[in-house]
Design an enzyme around this catalytic site. Structure first.
Site, PDB file in Angstrom:
ATOM      1  N   LYS A  86      44.047  36.562  37.711  1.00 48.03           N
ATOM      2  CA  LYS A  86      45.379  37.438  38.672  1.00 48.03           C
ATOM      3  C   LYS A  86      45.171  36.965  40.154  1.00 48.03           C
ATOM      4  CE  LYS A  86      41.863  41.272  37.932  1.00 48.03           C
ATOM      5  NZ  LYS A  86      41.533  42.118  37.382  1.00 48.03           N
ATOM      6  N   ARG A 101      27.095  48.116  33.213  1.00 45.18           N
ATOM      7  CA  ARG A 101      27.312  49.422  33.702  1.00 45.18           C
ATOM      8  C   ARG A 101      27.436  50.446  32.679  1.00 45.18           C
ATOM      9  NH1 ARG A 101      32.721  47.352  36.711  1.00 45.18           N
ATOM     10  NH2 ARG A 101      32.720  46.315  34.647  1.00 45.18           N
ATOM     11  N   HIS A 105      27.715  45.465  42.964  1.00 45.87           N
ATOM     12  CA  HIS A 105      27.182  43.921  42.944  1.00 45.87           C
ATOM     13  C   HIS A 105      26.004  43.848  43.862  1.00 45.87           C
ATOM     14  CE1 HIS A 105      31.957  42.774  42.389  1.00 45.87           C
ATOM     15  NE2 HIS A 105      31.109  42.737  41.171  1.00 45.87           N
ATOM     16  N   SER A 133      35.383  46.443  40.943  1.00 48.71           N
ATOM     17  CA  SER A 133      36.315  45.730  42.051  1.00 48.71           C
ATOM     18  C   SER A 133      37.860  46.165  41.864  1.00 48.71           C
ATOM     19  CB  SER A 133      36.384  44.147  42.149  1.00 48.71           C
ATOM     20  OG  SER A 133      34.954  43.867  42.411  1.00 48.71           O
TER      21      SER A 133
HETATM   22  O1  PNS Z   1      33.076  39.520  37.890  1.00 45.11           O
HETATM   23  P1  PNS Z   1      33.603  39.082  36.628  1.00 45.11           P
HETATM   24  O2  PNS Z   1      34.857  38.965  36.628  1.00 45.11           O
HETATM   25  O3  PNS Z   1      33.217  39.945  35.510  1.00 45.11           O
HETATM   26  O4  PNS Z   1      33.050  37.660  36.251  1.00 45.11           O
HETATM   27  C1  PNS Z   1      33.242  36.853  35.123  1.00 45.11           C
HETATM   28  C2  PNS Z   1      32.509  35.598  35.156  1.00 45.11           C
HETATM   29  C3  PNS Z   1      32.844  34.774  36.443  1.00 45.11           C
HETATM   30  C4  PNS Z   1      30.998  35.842  35.150  1.00 45.11           C
HETATM   31  C5  PNS Z   1      32.991  34.815  33.989  1.00 45.11           C
HETATM   32  O5  PNS Z   1      34.279  34.805  34.036  1.00 45.11           O
HETATM   33  C6  PNS Z   1      32.397  33.278  33.844  1.00 45.11           C
HETATM   34  O6  PNS Z   1      31.366  33.023  33.763  1.00 45.11           O
HETATM   35  N1  PNS Z   1      33.462  32.526  33.979  1.00 45.11           N
HETATM   36  C7  PNS Z   1      33.131  30.742  34.301  1.00 45.11           C
HETATM   37  C8  PNS Z   1      33.826  30.354  33.056  1.00 45.11           C
HETATM   38  C9  PNS Z   1      33.017  30.295  31.821  1.00 45.11           C
HETATM   39  O7  PNS Z   1      31.777  29.768  32.089  1.00 45.11           O
HETATM   40  N2  PNS Z   1      33.452  30.705  30.742  1.00 45.11           N
HETATM   41  C10 PNS Z   1      32.524  30.718  29.380  1.00 45.11           C
HETATM   42  C11 PNS Z   1      31.862  32.057  29.554  1.00 45.11           C
HETATM   43  S1  PNS Z   1      30.988  32.431  28.024  1.00 45.11           S
END
Ligand code: PNS
Length: 160
Positions: A43, A92, A19, A129
């Site tokens: 979770k 990644r 990150h 993570s």
């Molecule tokens: O670290 P992560 O778990 O890969 O992050 C995921 C994240 C937070 C980037 C994604 O879940 C997100 O953007 N959530 C916000 C809700 C949202 O906008 N959902 C529609 C996405 S197309």
């Protein structure tokens, strides 16, 4: 001149060296970087959103062009409210690509905001993570996988 404002969203539970690499590389591409920590995880998180924000603020304290916030709801709503014009995601491996492409297209459809993918540095390509938490919770060393301060906080959390 148009100011390029990026958002780096994520769970950051906890922030890894991968990150940090993506955030720092975003800073060389964009004028400002908003690190957006999603508040509600599906979770049970290891760290609360306040703790995740605090960790990132400490890690990035020397970067005046970075701001760290927690958010709920749609990422694009936060981006629009903050005048952000690009979403940055680290990639990644090919396995990340399908889902990331889908999200990038959905976010663009919802808001017109584009996503830029930054390829993760090879030394961080296997980091996540979840894996870091699994390794650490089973007694493995997480040093070199997360920043030193995060490793300390993880140890403290497991000893509680
Ligand atoms: O670290 P992560 O778990 O890969 O992050 C995921 C994240 C937070 C980037 C994604 O879940 C997100 O953007 N959530 C916000 C809700 C949202 O906008 N959902 C529609 C996405 S197309």
């Amino acid at each position: 001149m148009r100011v390029a404002k990026a958002v780096c969203p994520g769970s950051f539970d906890p922030p890894t060296n991968g990150h940090m690499d993506v955030i720092r590389r975003s800073l060389s591409l964009f004028d400002t970087v908003l690190v957006a920590v999603i508040r509600n995880l599906s979770k049970r998180p290891m760290f609360s959103s306040e703790e995740r924000v605090e960790m990132l603020c400490d890690l990035l304290a020397e970067e005046p062009r970075v701001e760290v916030v927690a958010f709920d709801g749609l990422l694009v709503d936060l981006a629009k409210a903050r005048g952000v014009n690009v979403i940055v995601k680290g990639l990644r491996a090919v396995s990340d690509f399908d889902y990331e492409l889908q999200m990038a297209q959905m976010n663009h459809g919802l808001s017109g905001i584009d996503t830029v993918f930054i390829p993760t540095s090879p030394e961080h390509a296997y980091l996540s993570s979840s894996l870091v938490k699994e390794v650490g919770s089973l007694g493995g060393s997480v040093s070199g996988l997360v920043p030193g301060r995060v490793a300390e906080l993880m140890k403290e959390r497991w000893s509680e």
